[in-house]
Design a protein around this motif. Structure first.
Motif, PDB file in Angstrom:
ATOM      1  N   ALA A   1       6.111  18.335  47.491  1.00 36.98           N
ATOM      2  CA  ALA A   1       7.273  19.031  46.925  1.00 36.98           C
ATOM      3  C   ALA A   1       8.510  18.140  46.964  1.00 36.98           C
ATOM      4  N   ILE A   2       8.757  17.498  48.107  1.00 33.24           N
ATOM      5  CA  ILE A   2       9.924  16.620  48.202  1.00 33.24           C
ATOM      6  C   ILE A   2       9.764  15.407  47.284  1.00 33.24           C
ATOM      7  N   TYR A   3       8.536  14.878  47.186  1.00 32.16           N
ATOM      8  CA  TYR A   3       8.338  13.746  46.283  1.00 32.16           C
ATOM      9  C   TYR A   3       8.567  14.155  44.830  1.00 32.16           C
ATOM     10  N   SER A   4       8.280  15.412  44.486  1.00 34.69           N
ATOM     11  CA  SER A   4       8.583  15.891  43.133  1.00 34.69           C
ATOM     12  C   SER A   4      10.075  15.776  42.851  1.00 34.69           C
ATOM     13  N   VAL A   5      10.892  16.103  43.856  1.00 34.89           N
ATOM     14  CA  VAL A   5      12.344  15.967  43.698  1.00 34.89           C
ATOM     15  C   VAL A   5      12.721  14.490  43.576  1.00 34.89           C
ATOM     16  N   ILE A   6      12.167  13.652  44.451  1.00 32.56           N
ATOM     17  CA  ILE A   6      12.480  12.219  44.415  1.00 32.56           C
ATOM     18  C   ILE A   6      12.072  11.626  43.067  1.00 32.56           C
ATOM     19  N   ASN A   7      10.871  11.962  42.610  1.00 33.50           N
ATOM     20  CA  ASN A   7      10.375  11.418  41.353  1.00 33.50           C
ATOM     21  C   ASN A   7      11.230  11.885  40.179  1.00 33.50           C
TER      22      ASN A   7
ATOM     23  N   VAL B   1       5.825  19.091  39.207  1.00 31.84           N
ATOM     24  CA  VAL B   1       4.597  18.459  39.706  1.00 31.84           C
ATOM     25  C   VAL B   1       3.870  17.870  38.499  1.00 31.84           C
ATOM     26  N   ASP B   2       3.886  16.532  38.400  1.00 34.94           N
ATOM     27  CA  ASP B   2       3.259  15.869  37.264  1.00 34.94           C
ATOM     28  C   ASP B   2       2.178  14.903  37.750  1.00 34.94           C
ATOM     29  N   ALA B   3       1.720  14.044  36.849  1.00 30.23           N
ATOM     30  CA  ALA B   3       0.632  13.120  37.197  1.00 30.23           C
ATOM     31  C   ALA B   3       1.043  12.175  38.323  1.00 30.23           C
ATOM     32  N   HIS B   4       2.306  11.740  38.340  1.00 25.36           N
ATOM     33  CA  HIS B   4       2.762  10.853  39.405  1.00 25.36           C
ATOM     34  C   HIS B   4       2.687  11.551  40.764  1.00 25.36           C
ATOM     35  N   VAL B   5       3.103  12.824  40.796  1.00 23.71           N
ATOM     36  CA  VAL B   5       3.057  13.582  42.045  1.00 23.71           C
ATOM     37  C   VAL B   5       1.619  13.792  42.483  1.00 23.71           C
ATOM     38  N   LEU B   6       0.722  14.088  41.539  1.00 25.95           N
ATOM     39  CA  LEU B   6      -0.687  14.277  41.886  1.00 25.95           C
ATOM     40  C   LEU B   6      -1.286  12.981  42.432  1.00 25.95           C
ATOM     41  N   ALA B   7      -0.941  11.848  41.817  1.00 29.20           N
ATOM     42  CA  ALA B   7      -1.442  10.566  42.317  1.00 29.20           C
ATOM     43  C   ALA B   7      -0.895  10.286  43.720  1.00 29.20           C
ATOM     44  N   PHE B   8       0.389  10.585  43.918  1.00 30.94           N
ATOM     45  CA  PHE B   8       0.992  10.405  45.240  1.00 30.94           C
ATOM     46  C   PHE B   8       0.289  11.284  46.273  1.00 30.94           C
ATOM     47  N   THR B   9      -0.015  12.519  45.899  1.00 34.63           N
ATOM     48  CA  THR B   9      -0.687  13.435  46.821  1.00 34.63           C
ATOM     49  C   THR B   9      -2.092  12.943  47.151  1.00 34.63           C
ATOM     50  N   PHE B  10      -2.791  12.431  46.153  1.00 38.09           N
ATOM     51  CA  PHE B  10      -4.142  11.901  46.392  1.00 38.09           C
ATOM     52  C   PHE B  10      -4.086  10.745  47.397  1.00 38.09           C
TER      53      PHE B  10
ATOM     54  N   THR C   1     -15.952  10.100  56.678  1.00 34.03           N
ATOM     55  CA  THR C   1     -16.270  11.012  55.580  1.00 34.03           C
ATOM     56  C   THR C   1     -15.855  12.433  55.912  1.00 34.03           C
ATOM     57  N   GLU C   2     -16.131  12.853  57.147  1.00 34.02           N
ATOM     58  CA  GLU C   2     -15.757  14.208  57.561  1.00 34.02           C
ATOM     59  C   GLU C   2     -14.248  14.401  57.493  1.00 34.02           C
ATOM     60  N   SER C   3     -13.494  13.396  57.962  1.00 34.51           N
ATOM     61  CA  SER C   3     -12.037  13.522  57.932  1.00 34.51           C
ATOM     62  C   SER C   3     -11.517  13.513  56.501  1.00 34.51           C
ATOM     63  N   LEU C   4     -12.163  12.739  55.621  1.00 33.84           N
ATOM     64  CA  LEU C   4     -11.725  12.724  54.220  1.00 33.84           C
ATOM     65  C   LEU C   4     -12.036  14.047  53.533  1.00 33.84           C
ATOM     66  N   VAL C   5     -13.120  14.703  53.922  1.00 29.50           N
ATOM     67  CA  VAL C   5     -13.400  16.038  53.386  1.00 29.50           C
ATOM     68  C   VAL C   5     -12.288  17.006  53.790  1.00 29.50           C
ATOM     69  N   VAL C   6     -11.918  16.956  55.069  1.00 24.91           N
ATOM     70  CA  VAL C   6     -10.817  17.810  55.540  1.00 24.91           C
ATOM     71  C   VAL C   6      -9.529  17.482  54.789  1.00 24.91           C
ATOM     72  N   ALA C   7      -9.230  16.164  54.660  1.00 24.48           N
ATOM     73  CA  ALA C   7      -8.015  15.759  53.966  1.00 24.48           C
ATOM     74  C   ALA C   7      -8.050  16.158  52.499  1.00 24.48           C
ATOM     75  N   GLY C   8      -9.228  16.086  51.871  1.00 24.18           N
ATOM     76  CA  GLY C   8      -9.337  16.472  50.473  1.00 24.18           C
ATOM     77  C   GLY C   8      -9.083  17.946  50.256  1.00 24.18           C
ATOM     78  N   VAL C   9      -9.714  18.774  51.096  1.00 22.47           N
ATOM     79  CA  VAL C   9      -9.481  20.222  50.980  1.00 22.47           C
ATOM     80  C   VAL C   9      -8.024  20.540  51.298  1.00 22.47           C
ATOM     81  N   GLY C  10      -7.484  19.899  52.351  1.00 25.20           N
ATOM     82  CA  GLY C  10      -6.078  20.117  52.688  1.00 25.20           C
ATOM     83  C   GLY C  10      -5.148  19.635  51.597  1.00 25.20           C
ATOM     84  N   GLY C  11      -5.484  18.492  50.955  1.00 25.51           N
ATOM     85  CA  GLY C  11      -4.655  17.997  49.856  1.00 25.51           C
ATOM     86  C   GLY C  11      -4.660  18.939  48.672  1.00 25.51           C
ATOM     87  N   ALA C  12      -5.840  19.501  48.347  1.00 27.22           N
ATOM     88  CA  ALA C  12      -5.906  20.464  47.242  1.00 27.22           C
ATOM     89  C   ALA C  12      -5.061  21.699  47.543  1.00 27.22           C
ATOM     90  N   ALA C  13      -5.168  22.192  48.785  1.00 24.30           N
ATOM     91  CA  ALA C  13      -4.323  23.325  49.175  1.00 24.30           C
ATOM     92  C   ALA C  13      -2.849  22.927  49.167  1.00 24.30           C
TER      93      ALA C  13
END
Length: 886
Positions: A124-130, A446-455, A406-418
């Motif tokens: 959210a804050i990066y959306s403002v910065i971007n 929230v645009d493509a740049h924000v989504l890439a940053f979140t990923f 891999t387990e931590s990336l699964v957690v991070a992926g689900v958390g990132g989507a949320a």
């Protein structure tokens, strides 16, 4: 070909053995084998070895590039096999990670919640910065657009001199914003924000109207046809989006203007929110040509010309232009000229606030990662025996680490989507509470740049909180882990890691909460500032000048006097007055003035007090105290000796050793002297944190014709809607063409001035609450894990006579040690980080003992509350059950 590596190493580096050079060598060996076999057959048939070799190459098609084609084919096949193998391994790791996490739903839910909150806040804050800082301005080649600063703006005469003599710009344009105009002739009278621009502004920006045309050269000249461009919003709201609007006529401040075009929906010039654009009229014979209508200048640099060249040229141009003024200018005039990238000039003021919020939200994410890392360290300790069994069965340490990652990336992926879902909601809320006037707010989304940053953030976070467990897994001693009995209790290494992570969480929470507390205290201090006037029961509204056909200077005071008299008849109104400018509202501008007692030396800077035109009851309505002399009277009108009132700051500055009452002052371009008849208290005008500017007040009946703001003092809490309706009716009886803007309390204007600090305080407050929550979860997790792993020890202590109170004290003591260490580290960090806040703090130092003490006490209470449930659970342990459960 043998690699010479032992089998265990081959298992570790299985994917790396078939390097390109290895594949090439194997391919060459294969080709050589077949060529030799064919050559031997041909030799047996009577050919010489050389002929046999040449014929074998010909039959295999290996002449010229055949050999390289075979090598490329082998390399390509090897790459495909490697990718397939890696994907297969990855799929198996993901399936195993999902199965493992499904068996620990509590751990999974808490970890995902922590990651989602941290990543969502950052997205959210990066959306403002971007949107505010990074997104390019919506103009053609925006990197070549610059703001030409000449003490903020330049008069039309200066603009035309610069435009004619500069060598740095393809085009130089100017505009005046924040102009209020009355529009009639289309429905009910209405008030719009307008901007007066040079004819070439839209060409310099590289923007064309959506329909119609832009201004053309010559339309800035006096006597040219009056034309206007509409904003897309006005076109839709006022004309229903009708393309036939071109050529229609509307009245702007009583003057007919022809509509020639409609600008695109997203168009705006820099900070402006203009709804109409009209040509700025240049009249070389008028004083305003050199003193009035200051233009903000925008230039488009020539191709490949560095901004440093334009910056170096600006002061020299202005110093040469000084000789063209009709009066002598100060010797230092123009030396402070500068050239800045347009984007920097638009958003530069937002950088301190955004930097503070970025650091704070980054700390929140770090705190969330530390919290999840704490959970993972505890989970890894519980799985140490599992890792040992895996290693004993042949799994390499790299495979164990890969599974953890891999387990931590699964957690991070689900958390990132949320987190993305949270960011969509949070961005809408952020835009709704942004301070008024925030530049480029329409670009925040929230645009493509924000989504890439979140990923990227999710991947980095997943690696970060898996780092400690992965390092721990690589150091597992298989034999000792297999022999270990759970009765041995918690390992010192595990306890140390858990305590360290908990200390880091407390320290980060201290930093974030301290920053929020400092900004909140600063906001409170701002509200305690003495304004110099009283906002209680005071309403304000703008009353524009009517469209007089002639004799405006004489008729304007009569109109406003009639408005004031009618306003006093509105039920609930005690007093009424008018002023050309208001504190924290309409801006008052400085006027160049000559002080009789202290003449300005040749080449010096004249006095520049802020001038406001007011009516007789202005000081009574605003409750500004009269310190010396007298107030304005009804007799202070045209034909009477001109008079003025100054504030205490102007009296101190202009007449430091004399009484200001009785002194004389005049405008540098007018011959008449003005006598000072009174001194009033200082007033805060535009900022609660800034000092008071020297101010001079002129009576309306002797001043210039200009638009005024109506100020109403009510007898009690006003019914704004009722007063507004009554006031519109009374003003319509005087002149039905005058629109009345919305009435609002004066206190709202003051509150708006602190909107940026309040916005920062709200966000930091939310981050602080989140940090406290995460810190409490960390301490709770530490104590819960310690109690669970020391179940046998606690049972033995109880069996040997330890009381429940003693067990509680033991657990709380351990929590206190962690809290004290975390607070100590956090205070040091808070002192360093809070220095970033100096630009937005008022009346508060970066080191505030009261704030630090309060934050320390708050963290101590939070730590105690988080430690109580595990402590009470430990105190209720049954020694027989505790020992037998092991």
């Amino acid at each position: 070909m043998s690699s010479g590596l032992p089998p265990r190493a081959k298992r570790y580096f299985r994917l790396a053995l078939r390097r390109p050079e290895v594949v090439t060598a194997d391919t060459d060996d294969e080709i050589r084998f077949h060529l030799d076999a064919r050559a031997e057959q041909l030799v047996s048939r009577g050919l010489t070895p050389e002929q046999a070799r040449e014929e074998a190459c010909r039959r295999f098609g290996l002449i010229d590039s055949g050999n390289s084609r075979l090598r490329e084919s082998a390399l390509r096949r090897e790459r495909h096999l490697r990718v397939r193998e890696m994907l297969g391994v990855g799929q198996r790791d993901v399936r195993f990670a999902v199965r493992g996490l499904s068996r620990a739903p509590g751990f999974f839910a808490i970890a995902v919640a922590c990651v989602a909150l941290g990543i969502g806040a950052n997205a959210a804050i990066y959306s403002v910065i971007n949107g505010v800082l990074f997104r390019p301005l919506p103009f053609a080649h925006p990197e070549r657009l610059v703001r030409v600063w000449t003490t903020g703006a330049a008069a039309p005469g200066i603009y035309e001199l610069l435009r004619a003599s500069n060598r740095s710009y393809e085009g130089l344009a100017g505009y005046v914003d924040d102009i209020k105009v009355s529009v009639t002739g289309v429905g009910t009278p209405i008030r719009y924000d307008a901007s007066a621009v040079t004819a070439n502004l839209f060409d310099v920006l590289g923007v064309r109207p959506e329909i119609g045309r832009a201004f053309v050269p010559g339309e800035n000249a006096e006597g040219s046809n009056r034309v206007v461009l509409l904003s897309h919003a006005v076109w839709r709201a006022r004309f229903g989006g009708d393309p036939a609007v071109l050529g229609r006529t509307i009245n702007i401040d009583g003057v007919a203007h022809v509509i020639i075009g409609v600008m695109p929906a997203a168009f705006k010039v820099a900070h402006g929110d203009a709804q109409l654009w009209v040509p700025a009229l240049f009249t070389p014979s008028a004083p305003s040509y050199w003193w009035g209508s200051p233009l903000r200048l925008i230039g488009r640099l020539k191709s490949d010309l560095p901004i440093e060249q334009a910056r170096a040229e600006a002061p020299g141009l202005l110093l040469r232009a000084r000789s063209s003024f009709p009066m002598r200018m100060p010797d230092e005039w123009g030396r402070d000229a500068d050239v800045l990238p347009l984007q920097e000039s638009v958003v530069g003021s937002e950088r301190p606030t955004i930097l503070v919020l970025s650091v704070a939200v980054g700390l929140v994410l770090l705190l969330a990662c530390v919290n999840v890392a704490t959970l993972y360290v505890d989970r890894a300790a519980a799985r140490e025996r599992e890792f040992a069994i895996r290693s004993a069965l042949g799994a390499g340490r790299a495979r164990v680490v890969a599974q953890l990652l891999t387990e931590s990336l699964v957690v991070a992926g689900v958390g990132g989507a949320a987190g993305i879902a949270i960011a969509f909601v949070a961005v809408r809320a952020l835009v709704a509470i942004l301070p008024p006037g925030t530049p480029r707010a329409e670009s925040i989304r929230v645009d493509a740049h924000v989504l890439a940053f979140t990923f990227i953030l999710a991947v980095v976070s997943g690696i970060a909180f898996a780092l400690l467990p992965a390092l721990r897994a690589r150091r597992v001693d298989v034999q000792s882990s297999l022999r270990k009995d759970s009765r041995t209790g918690d390992s010192p290494r595990h306890s140390s890691a858990m305590r360290t992570l908990a200390i880091v969480q407390v320290a980060l929470a201290v930093i974030i909460v301290t920053a929020a507390a400092l900004v909140l205290k600063s906001l409170w201090q701002l509200r305690q500032v003495d304004l110099g006037f009283d906002t209680a029961h005071v309403l304000i509204t703008e009353i524009p000048l009517p469209s007089f056909d002639a004799d405006t200077a004489a008729r304007a005071p009569a109109f406003y006097n009639a408005v004031i008299e009618r306003s006093r008849t509105v039920p609930g109104i005690r007093l009424a007055a008018a002023a050309s400018a208001l504190p924290f509202g309409a801006t008052a501008y400085p006027a160049a003035m000559e002080v009789e007692a202290h003449p300005t030396p040749v080449g010096g800077v004249p006095a520049l007090p802020v001038r406001t035109t007011v009516t007789a009851d202005f000081f009574r309505v605003m409750r500004i105290p009269l310190l010396r002399g007298r107030d304005f009277r009804d007799s202070d009108r045209q034909g009477a000796p001109p008079v003025a009132i100054v504030d205490a700051e102007a009296a101190r500055t202009l007449w430091p050793r004399e009484d200001a009452v009785g002194q004389r002052i005049r405008y540098v371009w007018l011959p008449d002297w003005i006598t000072i008849v009174g001194v009033v208290g200082n007033v805060k005008r535009d900022s609660l944190s800034a000092g008071s500017d020297p101010s001079i007040y002129m009576p309306m009946n002797q001043g210039f014709a200009q638009e005024m703001h109506l100020i109403l003092q009510t007898s009690s809490d006003p019914d704004v809607a009722s007063i507004q309706q009554s006031l519109r009716t009374r003003i319509a009886a005087i002149d039905p063409t005058v629109p009345v803007s919305g009435i609002r309390p004066l206190d709202d204007a003051v509150t708006t001035s602190a909107a940026r600090t309040r916005f920062t305080a709200v966000l930091l407050g939310l981050f602080a609450i989140l940090a406290l929550l995460l810190a409490a979860m960390g301490i709770y997790g530490l104590m819960s894990a310690a109690v669970s792993r020391r179940t046998r020890e606690i049972g033995i202590r109880v069996a040997l006579g330890a009381t429940a109170r003693g067990i509680v004290r033991m657990v709380l003591r351990e929590s206190a040690v962690v809290t004290i260490a975390g607070v100590a580290c956090g205070v040091v960090g808070a002192i360093g980080v809070s220095r970033l806040l100096r630009g937005i703090l008022f009346g508060v130092g970066s080191v505030d003992l009261v704030v630090l003490t309060a934050v320390t006490a708050l963290l101590a209470v939070v730590a105690m509350l988080a430690s109580l449930p595990p402590a009470r659970r430990a105190s209720r342990s049954d020694p027989l059950i505790a020992i037998s459960s092991e």
